[in-house]
Design a protein around this motif. Structure first.
Motif, PDB file in Angstrom:
ATOM      1  N   GLN A  14       0.857  -1.182   0.000  1.00 60.00           N
ATOM      2  CA  GLN A  14       0.000   0.000   0.000  1.00 60.00           C
ATOM      3  C   GLN A  14       0.891   1.229   0.000  1.00 60.00           C
ATOM      4  OE1 GLN A  14      -3.086   0.103   2.901  1.00 60.00           O
ATOM      5  NE2 GLN A  14      -3.749   2.141   2.331  1.00 60.00           N
ATOM      6  N   ALA A  15       0.588   2.169  -0.887  1.00 62.50           N
ATOM      7  CA  ALA A  15       1.380   3.383  -1.032  1.00 62.50           C
ATOM      8  C   ALA A  15       0.873   4.466  -0.086  1.00 62.50           C
ATOM      9  CB  ALA A  15       1.343   3.874  -2.462  1.00 62.50           C
ATOM     10  N   GLY A  16       1.530   4.587   1.052  1.00 64.01           N
ATOM     11  CA  GLY A  16       1.198   5.638   2.016  1.00 64.01           C
ATOM     12  C   GLY A  16      -0.247   5.596   2.447  1.00 64.01           C
ATOM     13  N   THR A  17      -0.844   6.780   2.595  1.00 63.38           N
ATOM     14  CA  THR A  17      -2.230   6.883   3.047  1.00 63.38           C
ATOM     15  C   THR A  17      -3.199   7.098   1.886  1.00 63.38           C
ATOM     16  OG1 THR A  17      -1.960   9.255   3.375  1.00 63.38           O
ATOM     17  CG2 THR A  17      -1.537   7.825   5.284  1.00 63.38           C
ATOM     18  N   THR A  18      -2.704   6.918   0.662  1.00 63.11           N
ATOM     19  CA  THR A  18      -3.545   7.169  -0.514  1.00 63.11           C
ATOM     20  C   THR A  18      -4.568   6.070  -0.749  1.00 63.11           C
ATOM     21  OG1 THR A  18      -2.027   6.038  -2.007  1.00 63.11           O
ATOM     22  CG2 THR A  18      -1.656   8.397  -1.647  1.00 63.11           C
ATOM     23  N   GLY A  19      -4.362   4.904  -0.151  1.00 59.76           N
ATOM     24  CA  GLY A  19      -5.251   3.783  -0.389  1.00 59.76           C
ATOM     25  C   GLY A  19      -4.912   3.017  -1.647  1.00 59.76           C
ATOM     26  N   TYR A  20      -3.914   3.489  -2.392  1.00 61.73           N
ATOM     27  CA  TYR A  20      -3.500   2.819  -3.622  1.00 61.73           C
ATOM     28  C   TYR A  20      -2.661   1.596  -3.265  1.00 61.73           C
ATOM     29  CZ  TYR A  20      -1.144   2.022  -8.064  1.00 61.73           C
ATOM     30  OH  TYR A  20      -0.664   1.448  -9.204  1.00 61.73           O
ATOM     31  N   THR A  21      -2.995   0.459  -3.825  1.00 61.02           N
ATOM     32  CA  THR A  21      -2.205  -0.754  -3.610  1.00 61.02           C
ATOM     33  C   THR A  21      -1.698  -1.273  -4.947  1.00 61.02           C
ATOM     34  OG1 THR A  21      -4.136  -2.184  -3.761  1.00 61.02           O
ATOM     35  CG2 THR A  21      -3.510  -1.432  -1.564  1.00 61.02           C
ATOM     36  N   TYR A  22      -0.587  -1.967  -4.880  1.00 59.50           N
ATOM     37  CA  TYR A  22      -0.041  -2.582  -6.078  1.00 59.50           C
ATOM     38  C   TYR A  22       0.596  -3.914  -5.709  1.00 59.50           C
ATOM     39  CZ  TYR A  22       4.308  -0.428  -4.420  1.00 59.50           C
ATOM     40  OH  TYR A  22       5.385  -0.041  -3.667  1.00 59.50           O
ATOM     41  N   ALA A  23       0.742  -4.761  -6.711  1.00 62.02           N
ATOM     42  CA  ALA A  23       1.336  -6.083  -6.509  1.00 62.02           C
ATOM     43  C   ALA A  23       2.807  -6.027  -6.895  1.00 62.02           C
ATOM     44  CB  ALA A  23       0.610  -7.126  -7.352  1.00 62.02           C
ATOM     45  N   LEU A  24       3.622  -6.663  -6.083  1.00 59.00           N
ATOM     46  CA  LEU A  24       5.058  -6.678  -6.293  1.00 59.00           C
ATOM     47  C   LEU A  24       5.508  -8.123  -6.495  1.00 59.00           C
ATOM     48  CD1 LEU A  24       7.644  -4.909  -6.173  1.00 59.00           C
ATOM     49  CD2 LEU A  24       7.745  -5.466  -3.747  1.00 59.00           C
ATOM     50  N   TYR A  25       6.020  -8.419  -7.676  1.00 56.15           N
ATOM     51  CA  TYR A  25       6.491  -9.762  -8.014  1.00 56.15           C
ATOM     52  C   TYR A  25       8.017  -9.718  -8.091  1.00 56.15           C
ATOM     53  CZ  TYR A  25       1.679 -10.533  -9.526  1.00 56.15           C
ATOM     54  OH  TYR A  25       0.314 -10.638  -9.576  1.00 56.15           O
ATOM     55  N   ARG A  26       8.688 -10.659  -7.436  1.00 56.52           N
ATOM     56  CA  ARG A  26      10.152 -10.713  -7.452  1.00 56.52           C
ATOM     57  C   ARG A  26      10.630 -11.915  -8.273  1.00 56.52           C
ATOM     58  NH1 ARG A  26      13.488  -8.447  -2.434  1.00 56.52           N
ATOM     59  NH2 ARG A  26      12.924  -6.304  -2.871  1.00 56.52           N
ATOM     60  N   TYR A  27      11.704 -11.661  -9.025  1.00 53.70           N
ATOM     61  CA  TYR A  27      12.294 -12.672  -9.893  1.00 53.70           C
ATOM     62  C   TYR A  27      13.802 -12.738  -9.679  1.00 53.70           C
ATOM     63  CZ  TYR A  27       7.945 -12.820 -12.528  1.00 53.70           C
ATOM     64  OH  TYR A  27       6.628 -12.982 -12.892  1.00 53.70           O
ATOM     65  N   ASP A  28      14.364 -13.933  -9.822  1.00 55.10           N
ATOM     66  CA  ASP A  28      15.809 -14.089  -9.890  1.00 55.10           C
ATOM     67  C   ASP A  28      16.213 -13.864 -11.336  1.00 55.10           C
ATOM     68  OD1 ASP A  28      16.251 -14.763  -7.167  1.00 55.10           O
ATOM     69  OD2 ASP A  28      15.565 -16.797  -7.564  1.00 55.10           O
ATOM     70  N   VAL A  29      17.132 -12.944 -11.547  1.00 54.31           N
ATOM     71  CA  VAL A  29      17.610 -12.597 -12.879  1.00 54.31           C
ATOM     72  C   VAL A  29      19.071 -13.031 -12.973  1.00 54.31           C
ATOM     73  CG1 VAL A  29      18.077 -10.711 -14.488  1.00 54.31           C
ATOM     74  CG2 VAL A  29      16.031 -10.630 -13.039  1.00 54.31           C
ATOM     75  N   THR A  30      19.378 -13.866 -13.948  1.00 55.40           N
ATOM     76  CA  THR A  30      20.737 -14.349 -14.145  1.00 55.40           C
ATOM     77  C   THR A  30      21.256 -13.833 -15.473  1.00 55.40           C
ATOM     78  OG1 THR A  30      20.177 -16.352 -12.913  1.00 55.40           O
ATOM     79  CG2 THR A  30      22.193 -16.399 -14.213  1.00 55.40           C
ATOM     80  N   LEU A  31      22.424 -13.202 -15.424  1.00 55.45           N
ATOM     81  CA  LEU A  31      23.070 -12.636 -16.600  1.00 55.45           C
ATOM     82  C   LEU A  31      24.491 -13.185 -16.684  1.00 55.45           C
ATOM     83  CD1 LEU A  31      21.958  -8.989 -15.831  1.00 55.45           C
ATOM     84  CD2 LEU A  31      21.145 -10.329 -17.760  1.00 55.45           C
ATOM     85  N   PRO A  32      25.163 -13.065 -17.838  1.00 53.81           N
ATOM     86  CA  PRO A  32      26.568 -13.460 -17.894  1.00 53.81           C
ATOM     87  C   PRO A  32      27.390 -12.689 -16.856  1.00 53.81           C
ATOM     88  CG  PRO A  32      25.714 -13.140 -20.102  1.00 53.81           C
ATOM     89  CD  PRO A  32      24.653 -12.654 -19.147  1.00 53.81           C
ATOM     90  N   ALA A  33      28.420 -13.328 -16.324  1.00 53.90           N
ATOM     91  CA  ALA A  33      29.193 -12.768 -15.213  1.00 53.90           C
ATOM     92  C   ALA A  33      29.810 -11.414 -15.532  1.00 53.90           C
ATOM     93  CB  ALA A  33      30.283 -13.753 -14.798  1.00 53.90           C
TER      94      ALA A  33
END
Length: 133
Positions: free
Chosen positions: A65-84
């Motif tokens: 939830q973003a502060g007191t605005t009442g706005y909510t959002y979904a947060l998805y996390r990913y493992d990102v693998t790139l060349p070293a």
């Protein structure tokens, strides 16, 4: 004894099945926009275009939830693998351009929020977030 990093790095390349572009914010003032009377941000700069691997982290989506605005959002996390040898930091983002096993991810922007350093790294492992709302 030193590990044979070159050998390990060449072997892991075949597991990077997606393709993506890493971008960083542009520098400078940008161009003047007469419609708004302000300067537009400078265009982003491409720093990497090539193989990567993106996998969801094993946890449920986080609803924020973003502060007191009442706005909510979904947060998805990913493992990102790139060349070293890929140079990345927490100001950058990855945009997937090809994803054969999950084509719905193509076009998504993953903000790189964690980019740990590893002197003996076989790959560059990062954490990326997709925000939807």
């Amino acid at each position: 004894m030193r590990p044979n990093l070159a050998l390990h790095r060449s072997r892991v390349a075949r597991f990077l099945t997606e393709t993506g572009q890493v971008w960083k914010p542009g520098e400078g003032e940008g161009t003047y926009n007469p419609n708004t009377g302000a300067y537009d941000p400078p265009p982003p700069v491409l720093v990497y275009d090539g193989a990567c691997l993106v996998r969801p982290q094993p946890r449920d989506v986080q609803v924020v939830q973003a502060g007191t605005t009442g706005y909510t959002y979904a947060l998805y996390r990913y493992d990102v693998t790139l060349p070293a040898e890929t140079t990345v930091d927490r100001t950058m983002w990855l945009t997937l351009t090809a994803c054969p096993y999950e084509p719905e991810l193509v076009g998504y922007r993953l903000n790189l929020v964690d980019v740990p350093l590893d002197a003996w790294g076989i790959v560059r492992r990062c954490v990326g977030e997709i925000v939807t709302g």
